[in-house]
Design an enzyme around this catalytic site. Structure first.
Site, mmCIF file in Angstrom:
data_model
loop_
_atom_site.group_PDB
_atom_site.id
_atom_site.type_symbol
_atom_site.label_atom_id
_atom_site.label_comp_id
_atom_site.label_asym_id
_atom_site.label_seq_id
_atom_site.Cartn_x
_atom_site.Cartn_y
_atom_site.Cartn_z
ATOM 1 N N ARG A 108 0.826 -1.205 0.000
ATOM 2 C CA ARG A 108 0.000 0.000 0.000
ATOM 3 C C ARG A 108 0.865 1.263 0.000
ATOM 4 O O ARG A 108 0.525 2.261 -0.627
ATOM 5 C CB ARG A 108 -0.945 -0.014 1.200
ATOM 6 C CG ARG A 108 -2.065 -1.052 1.042
ATOM 7 C CD ARG A 108 -3.130 -0.901 2.077
ATOM 8 N NE ARG A 108 -3.708 0.424 2.068
ATOM 9 C CZ ARG A 108 -4.241 0.983 3.169
ATOM 10 N NH1 ARG A 108 -4.236 0.328 4.308
ATOM 11 N NH2 ARG A 108 -4.747 2.192 3.130
ATOM 12 N N GLN A 159 -9.668 10.714 6.606
ATOM 13 C CA GLN A 159 -9.503 9.344 7.094
ATOM 14 C C GLN A 159 -8.386 8.646 6.309
ATOM 15 O O GLN A 159 -8.006 7.537 6.632
ATOM 16 C CB GLN A 159 -10.820 8.580 6.931
ATOM 17 C CG GLN A 159 -11.976 9.184 7.714
ATOM 18 C CD GLN A 159 -13.315 8.625 7.266
ATOM 19 O OE1 GLN A 159 -13.795 7.613 7.771
ATOM 20 N NE2 GLN A 159 -13.914 9.263 6.276
ATOM 21 N N VAL A 196 -4.723 7.781 4.682
ATOM 22 C CA VAL A 196 -3.345 7.705 5.198
ATOM 23 C C VAL A 196 -2.334 7.884 4.071
ATOM 24 O O VAL A 196 -1.148 7.717 4.284
ATOM 25 C CB VAL A 196 -3.128 6.340 5.890
ATOM 26 C CG1 VAL A 196 -4.063 6.179 7.088
ATOM 27 C CG2 VAL A 196 -3.270 5.179 4.916
ATOM 28 N N ASP A 197 -2.809 8.254 2.867
ATOM 29 C CA ASP A 197 -1.964 8.218 1.658
ATOM 30 C C ASP A 197 -1.113 9.469 1.419
ATOM 31 O O ASP A 197 -0.267 9.473 0.523
ATOM 32 C CB ASP A 197 -2.835 7.926 0.427
ATOM 33 C CG ASP A 197 -3.968 8.937 0.247
ATOM 34 O OD1 ASP A 197 -5.045 8.534 -0.264
ATOM 35 O OD2 ASP A 197 -3.779 10.126 0.627
ATOM 36 N N HIS A 210 -6.730 8.873 10.892
ATOM 37 C CA HIS A 210 -6.315 7.456 10.915
ATOM 38 C C HIS A 210 -4.816 7.294 10.687
ATOM 39 O O HIS A 210 -4.349 6.226 10.282
ATOM 40 C CB HIS A 210 -7.122 6.655 9.877
ATOM 41 C CG HIS A 210 -8.575 6.601 10.195
ATOM 42 N ND1 HIS A 210 -9.539 6.295 9.272
ATOM 43 C CD2 HIS A 210 -9.252 6.849 11.348
ATOM 44 C CE1 HIS A 210 -10.741 6.345 9.837
ATOM 45 N NE2 HIS A 210 -10.598 6.673 11.093
ATOM 46 N N CYS A 254 15.566 -1.070 20.612
ATOM 47 C CA CYS A 254 15.017 -1.373 21.942
ATOM 48 C C CYS A 254 14.434 -2.781 21.985
ATOM 49 O O CYS A 254 13.984 -3.235 23.033
ATOM 50 C CB CYS A 254 13.923 -0.362 22.315
ATOM 51 S SG CYS A 254 12.366 -0.671 21.478
ATOM 52 N N THR A 299 -16.492 9.357 1.261
ATOM 53 C CA THR A 299 -16.477 8.445 2.401
ATOM 54 C C THR A 299 -17.815 7.730 2.522
ATOM 55 O O THR A 299 -18.864 8.322 2.263
ATOM 56 C CB THR A 299 -16.153 9.165 3.725
ATOM 57 O OG1 THR A 299 -16.239 8.233 4.796
ATOM 58 C CG2 THR A 299 -17.081 10.342 3.995
ATOM 59 N N GLU A 334 -22.277 7.186 -4.592
ATOM 60 C CA GLU A 334 -23.222 6.305 -3.899
ATOM 61 C C GLU A 334 -23.827 7.021 -2.692
ATOM 62 O O GLU A 334 -23.150 7.854 -2.065
ATOM 63 C CB GLU A 334 -22.490 5.038 -3.399
ATOM 64 C CG GLU A 334 -21.770 4.253 -4.461
ATOM 65 C CD GLU A 334 -22.747 3.675 -5.486
ATOM 66 O OE1 GLU A 334 -22.350 3.625 -6.681
ATOM 67 O OE2 GLU A 334 -23.879 3.363 -5.099
ATOM 68 N N ALA A 364 -15.521 12.557 -7.250
ATOM 69 C CA ALA A 364 -14.978 13.794 -6.701
ATOM 70 C C ALA A 364 -14.069 14.519 -7.683
ATOM 71 O O ALA A 364 -14.109 15.750 -7.787
ATOM 72 C CB ALA A 364 -14.218 13.481 -5.415
HETATM 73 N N1 APR Z 1 -15.356 10.116 -5.772
HETATM 74 C C1 APR Z 1 -16.066 10.240 -4.624
HETATM 75 N N2 APR Z 1 -16.452 9.169 -3.875
HETATM 76 C C2 APR Z 1 -16.131 7.957 -4.346
HETATM 77 C C3 APR Z 1 -15.410 7.756 -5.554
HETATM 78 C C4 APR Z 1 -15.018 8.917 -6.284
HETATM 79 N N3 APR Z 1 -14.330 8.832 -7.413
HETATM 80 N N4 APR Z 1 -15.232 6.421 -5.737
HETATM 81 C C5 APR Z 1 -15.835 5.804 -4.682
HETATM 82 N N5 APR Z 1 -16.375 6.723 -3.848
HETATM 83 C C6 APR Z 1 -17.067 6.522 -2.579
HETATM 84 C C7 APR Z 1 -17.773 5.185 -2.448
HETATM 85 O O1 APR Z 1 -19.084 5.248 -2.956
HETATM 86 C C8 APR Z 1 -17.755 4.973 -0.935
HETATM 87 O O2 APR Z 1 -18.934 5.499 -0.335
HETATM 88 O O3 APR Z 1 -16.088 6.542 -1.576
HETATM 89 C C9 APR Z 1 -16.552 5.798 -0.463
HETATM 90 C C10 APR Z 1 -15.390 4.999 0.089
HETATM 91 O O4 APR Z 1 -15.821 4.377 1.253
HETATM 92 P P1 APR Z 1 -14.858 3.397 2.064
HETATM 93 O O5 APR Z 1 -14.192 2.493 1.133
HETATM 94 O O6 APR Z 1 -15.672 2.829 3.162
HETATM 95 O O7 APR Z 1 -13.736 4.388 2.619
HETATM 96 P P2 APR Z 1 -13.769 5.324 3.889
HETATM 97 O O8 APR Z 1 -15.107 5.887 4.134
HETATM 98 O O9 APR Z 1 -12.653 6.262 3.759
HETATM 99 O O10 APR Z 1 -13.415 4.263 5.055
HETATM 100 C C11 APR Z 1 -13.232 4.720 6.344
HETATM 101 O O11 APR Z 1 -12.442 2.565 7.059
HETATM 102 O O12 APR Z 1 -11.265 0.742 6.407
HETATM 103 C C12 APR Z 1 -11.230 1.840 7.230
HETATM 104 O O13 APR Z 1 -9.387 3.041 8.074
HETATM 105 C C13 APR Z 1 -10.079 2.766 6.902
HETATM 106 O O14 APR Z 1 -10.073 5.173 6.751
HETATM 107 C C14 APR Z 1 -10.779 4.017 6.389
HETATM 108 C C15 APR Z 1 -12.143 3.943 7.039
#
Ligand code: APR
Length: 255
Positions: free
Chosen positions: A72, A104, A106-107, A122, A155, A193, A220, A236
């Site tokens: 990653r 959220q 970490v990239d 995170h 350590c 998110t 979504e 986005a």
């Molecule tokens: N632009 C905007 N939103 C998008 C796009 C895009 N191009 N592609 C996908 N998505 C949306 C999806 O529809 C989904 O709702 O981004 C969201 C990603 O959701 P997750 O994969 O659940 O990611 P996130 O919400 O950041 O997860 C939260 O969960 O696994 C842990 O620590 C990890 O920080 C992470 C946390």
């Protein structure tokens, strides 16, 4: 997306906003080629988080966890910020009084796009720390020195990625500052998110309770979509530059 016009009430709220929070998740980095976690093609659709992203997993098989995070880290390092990251960075000048990015992710892509006021809820994959003495080092150097398993610290402890694993607490000060920001903002923009992971997702509730104008960008729906004053169901990278333009226009007195 060509251009976007904000409607009366949202336009007015954006025009008068003084304290702004941008809350982001994995979706904002999707167009940079990084996987999301949930939904079609998400990492957790293909891999088991309990075997890769928990302290127990690291105790049980440190090499497996280390190699996964090395993979990653390589992806994040090779990725480039996309127009969504750049638009978010630009919003700091559109809202000069106060704007914070609460991510959220970490990239490190928000920083690389120029965002300065950033809270990483995170943690970050760009650093590693010793799980006994807390000493830190650059993740790239740690991987270069020990690609197959976590390096051993002087350590006797082991280095691990500086990310927050499931079952671990978020960095206290960072979470407190994020909660303070969400509770006192007047505009809250949630981008990419699924809004399902807590305590991070609780920030949306805090902003809602504070009476902030809520905007969501996500192809979504999420559990909070019904609360939003504006929902943009699009990627986005396509919609955020137009949204930033519209926000900038709504803040210029002449228009
Ligand atoms: N632009 C905007 N939103 C998008 C796009 C895009 N191009 N592609 C996908 N998505 C949306 C999806 O529809 C989904 O709702 O981004 C969201 C990603 O959701 P997750 O994969 O659940 O990611 P996130 O919400 O950041 O997860 C939260 O969960 O696994 C842990 O620590 C990890 O920080 C992470 C946390």
């Amino acid at each position: 997306m060509d251009s976007l016009e904000l409607s009366g009430p949202v336009r007015e709220r954006v025009r008068s906003a003084r304290r702004v929070v941008v809350f982001s998740g994995a979706g904002v980095s999707r167009e940079s080629g990084l996987d999301t976690f949930r939904g079609a093609g998400g990492l957790w659709e293909r891999m088991r988080p309990e075997e890769l992203a928990t302290p127990e997993a690291f105790r049980a098989d440190p090499a497996k966890v280390w190699r996964w995070y090395a993979w990653r880290w390589r992806q994040a390092s090779e990725a480039l910020p996309n127009p969504a990251h750049h638009a978010v960075a630009r919003l700091e000048t559109v809202f000069p009084s106060y704007m914070v990015v609460v991510t959220q992710n970490v990239d490190g892509l928000h920083q690389r796009a120029g965002s300065r006021h950033l809270l990483e809820l995170h943690g970050t994959i760009l650093r590693a720390f010793c799980n006994r003495c807390g000493r830190t080092q650059d993740m790239g150097e740690a991987i270069a020195g020990s690609p197959e398993e976590p390096p051993v610290c002087s350590c006797g402890g082991r280095f691990r990625p500086a990310v927050v694993w499931f079952g671990e607490s978020l960095p206290e000060d960072t979470l407190a500052e994020a909660c303070e920001a969400a509770s006192s903002c007047d505009l809250f923009l949630s981008v990419g998110t699924s809004s399902t992971v807590y305590p991070a997702a609780g920030l949306i509730e805090l902003a809602h309770r504070a009476g902030a104008c809520l905007i969501e960008v996500n192809p979504e729906p999420t559990p909070f979509s019904g609360l939003m004053d504006l929902r943009l169901a699009a990627p986005a990278g396509e919609v955020l530059p137009a949204l930033a333009d519209a926000m900038e226009r709504s803040r210029c007195p002449s228009t």
